[in-house]
Design a protein around this motif. Structure first.
Motif, PDB file in Angstrom:
ATOM      1  N   HIS A 108       0.826  -1.214   0.000  1.00 57.31           N
ATOM      2  CA  HIS A 108       0.000   0.000   0.000  1.00 57.31           C
ATOM      3  C   HIS A 108       0.860   1.263   0.000  1.00 57.31           C
ATOM      4  N   LEU A 109       1.929   1.259   0.789  1.00 59.90           N
ATOM      5  CA  LEU A 109       2.769   2.451   0.919  1.00 59.90           C
ATOM      6  C   LEU A 109       3.447   2.823  -0.391  1.00 59.90           C
ATOM      7  N   ILE A 110       3.763   1.841  -1.231  1.00 58.12           N
ATOM      8  CA  ILE A 110       4.416   2.166  -2.502  1.00 58.12           C
ATOM      9  C   ILE A 110       3.416   2.227  -3.656  1.00 58.12           C
ATOM     10  N   GLY A 111       2.129   2.375  -3.302  1.00 53.43           N
ATOM     11  CA  GLY A 111       1.146   2.641  -4.332  1.00 53.43           C
ATOM     12  C   GLY A 111       0.592   1.416  -5.028  1.00 53.43           C
ATOM     13  N   GLY A 112       0.736   0.238  -4.449  1.00 53.36           N
ATOM     14  CA  GLY A 112       0.184  -0.956  -5.064  1.00 53.36           C
ATOM     15  C   GLY A 112       1.092  -1.629  -6.069  1.00 53.36           C
ATOM     16  N   TYR A 113       2.350  -1.219  -6.144  1.00 53.62           N
ATOM     17  CA  TYR A 113       3.287  -1.862  -7.052  1.00 53.62           C
ATOM     18  C   TYR A 113       3.813  -3.154  -6.430  1.00 53.62           C
ATOM     19  N   ASP A 114       4.015  -4.149  -7.273  1.00 51.40           N
ATOM     20  CA  ASP A 114       4.553  -5.420  -6.775  1.00 51.40           C
ATOM     21  C   ASP A 114       6.034  -5.248  -6.454  1.00 51.40           C
ATOM     22  N   LYS A 147      21.256  -0.091  -0.247  1.00 49.70           N
ATOM     23  CA  LYS A 147      22.342   0.557   0.490  1.00 49.70           C
ATOM     24  C   LYS A 147      23.556   0.713  -0.428  1.00 49.70           C
ATOM     25  N   PRO A 148      24.355   1.756  -0.214  1.00 46.38           N
ATOM     26  CA  PRO A 148      24.230   2.811   0.821  1.00 46.38           C
ATOM     27  C   PRO A 148      23.110   3.804   0.521  1.00 46.38           C
ATOM     28  N   THR A 149      22.738   3.942  -0.762  1.00 57.25           N
ATOM     29  CA  THR A 149      21.597   4.769  -1.137  1.00 57.25           C
ATOM     30  C   THR A 149      20.740   3.988  -2.122  1.00 57.25           C
ATOM     31  N   LEU A 150      19.494   4.401  -2.256  1.00 57.73           N
ATOM     32  CA  LEU A 150      18.589   3.747  -3.197  1.00 57.73           C
ATOM     33  C   LEU A 150      19.068   4.047  -4.617  1.00 57.73           C
ATOM     34  N   ARG A 151      19.309   2.972  -5.383  1.00 51.55           N
ATOM     35  CA  ARG A 151      19.865   3.146  -6.727  1.00 51.55           C
ATOM     36  C   ARG A 151      19.325   2.064  -7.655  1.00 51.55           C
ATOM     37  N   THR A 174      13.811  10.200  -1.316  1.00 55.71           N
ATOM     38  CA  THR A 174      12.903  10.560  -0.220  1.00 55.71           C
ATOM     39  C   THR A 174      11.449  10.198  -0.503  1.00 55.71           C
ATOM     40  N   ASP A 175      11.103   9.996  -1.776  1.00 56.19           N
ATOM     41  CA  ASP A 175       9.703   9.703  -2.116  1.00 56.19           C
ATOM     42  C   ASP A 175       9.666   8.710  -3.268  1.00 56.19           C
ATOM     43  N   ILE A 176       9.870   7.430  -2.949  1.00 56.28           N
ATOM     44  CA  ILE A 176       9.900   6.396  -3.970  1.00 56.28           C
ATOM     45  C   ILE A 176       8.548   6.251  -4.658  1.00 56.28           C
TER      46      ILE A 176
END
Length: 290
Positions: A108-114, A147-151, A174-176
């Motif tokens: 739910h938090l990521i908008g319903g994406y699998d 990690k270390p950052t979303l990439r 900050t807002d995937i």
């Protein structure tokens, strides 16, 4: 005189009783207060025992969930438990239930994406499905390092979709969800334009597709007018890459009188407001094109 004296005595007695009754209301009985305190103490003891039981159950669930996670990633074998124990079976079910609830919350938090964990939890794979007019089309996948950052490390998104630009624009760190929503808009619009072109080729054999690019953002069609057999070149410009309808429609024809007619001015508006394959069907029914 005797009656008056008796009457006065009764009134005095009633006044005294009323004063005593008021005094009782203002001073709570000691015995009643003691009972209240004992009841409160008993309620606190019951609540303490409930909290102890909840803590023990939570600790057991955490252990089971850790065991289930290790089993799913093949890092360690599942802890040995008595399969015949009803308590252990119940705890397993509760652990699985909370695990599923957490997955649904993340979904739910990521908008319903699998989303699926990869590389023993060090990365995730997100799937973005596309559809048009109720028909499911391509699904695109992005594998991301956590990690270390979303990439984004791997993906099958078409190269003409500005993936890096969308990630920077939406501030993926900050807002995937905003990034995935924007990407989904671009992919679904592309899939919709591509599907419209496919339907045009299947349903309108008499209309020639002169030009189209990979993004399906520029489309050039050749129409034939029934009466005069004049050829009309139609250019559709989808400058908004998040839309399935063109932002601009342009006609070219050697017979200028045709393009100046009210019918073809209506056709221009029709192509800008209606999906291409449906607009062409309407134009055929009106007798504007073959």
């Amino acid at each position: 005189m005797e009656g008056a004296s008796t009457k006065g005595g009764v009134l005095s007695l009633l006044s005294l009783l009323e004063v005593q009754a008021r005094s009782r209301r203002h001073v709570p009985p000691q015995r009643s207060r003691v009972k209240e305190l004992r009841a409160e103490a008993e309620a606190l003891r019951v609540r303490r025992e409930q909290l102890k039981t909840e803590i023990q159950t939570h600790q057991s669930l955490q252990g089971l969930r850790t065991s289930l996670d290790k089993q799913s990633t093949h890092e360690e074998e599942e802890e040995e438990m008595d399969e015949d124990s009803e308590n252990s079976q119940l705890l397993k079910l509760m652990a699985r239930h909370t695990q599923v609830k957490d997955l649904l919350l993340a979904h739910h938090l990521i908008g319903g994406y699998d989303i699926v964990k990869t590389r023993h939890g060090k990365g995730v794979c997100v799937s973005v499905a596309t559809a048009y007019e109720g028909v499911c089309l391509e699904t695109y996948n992005l594998e991301m390092d956590l990690k270390p950052t979303l990439r984004i490390c791997r993906h099958n998104v078409p190269p003409f979709i500005p993936l890096s630009g969308l990630a920077e624009q939406s501030d993926m760190q900050t807002d995937i969800r905003a990034f995935l929503d924007t990407l989904s808009q671009h992919l679904n619009a592309f899939a919709g334009r591509k599907q419209q072109l496919k339907l045009v080729k299947e349903q309108h054999k008499t209309i020639e597709v002169m030009e189209s690019n990979a993004l399906c953002s520029i489309l050039v069609l050749m129409f034939t007018v029934p009466k005069t057999k004049a050829a009309i070149l139609c250019t559709l410009d989808y400058s908004d890459h998040t839309a399935c309808l063109p932002a601009r429609v342009q006609f070219e024809c050697d017979v200028k009188e045709i393009l100046e007619s009210s019918e073809w001015r209506k056709n221009c508006g029709l192509l800008m407001e209606t999906p291409l394959h449906k607009a062409l069907m309407t134009m055929k029914k009106m007798g504007n094109i073959i």
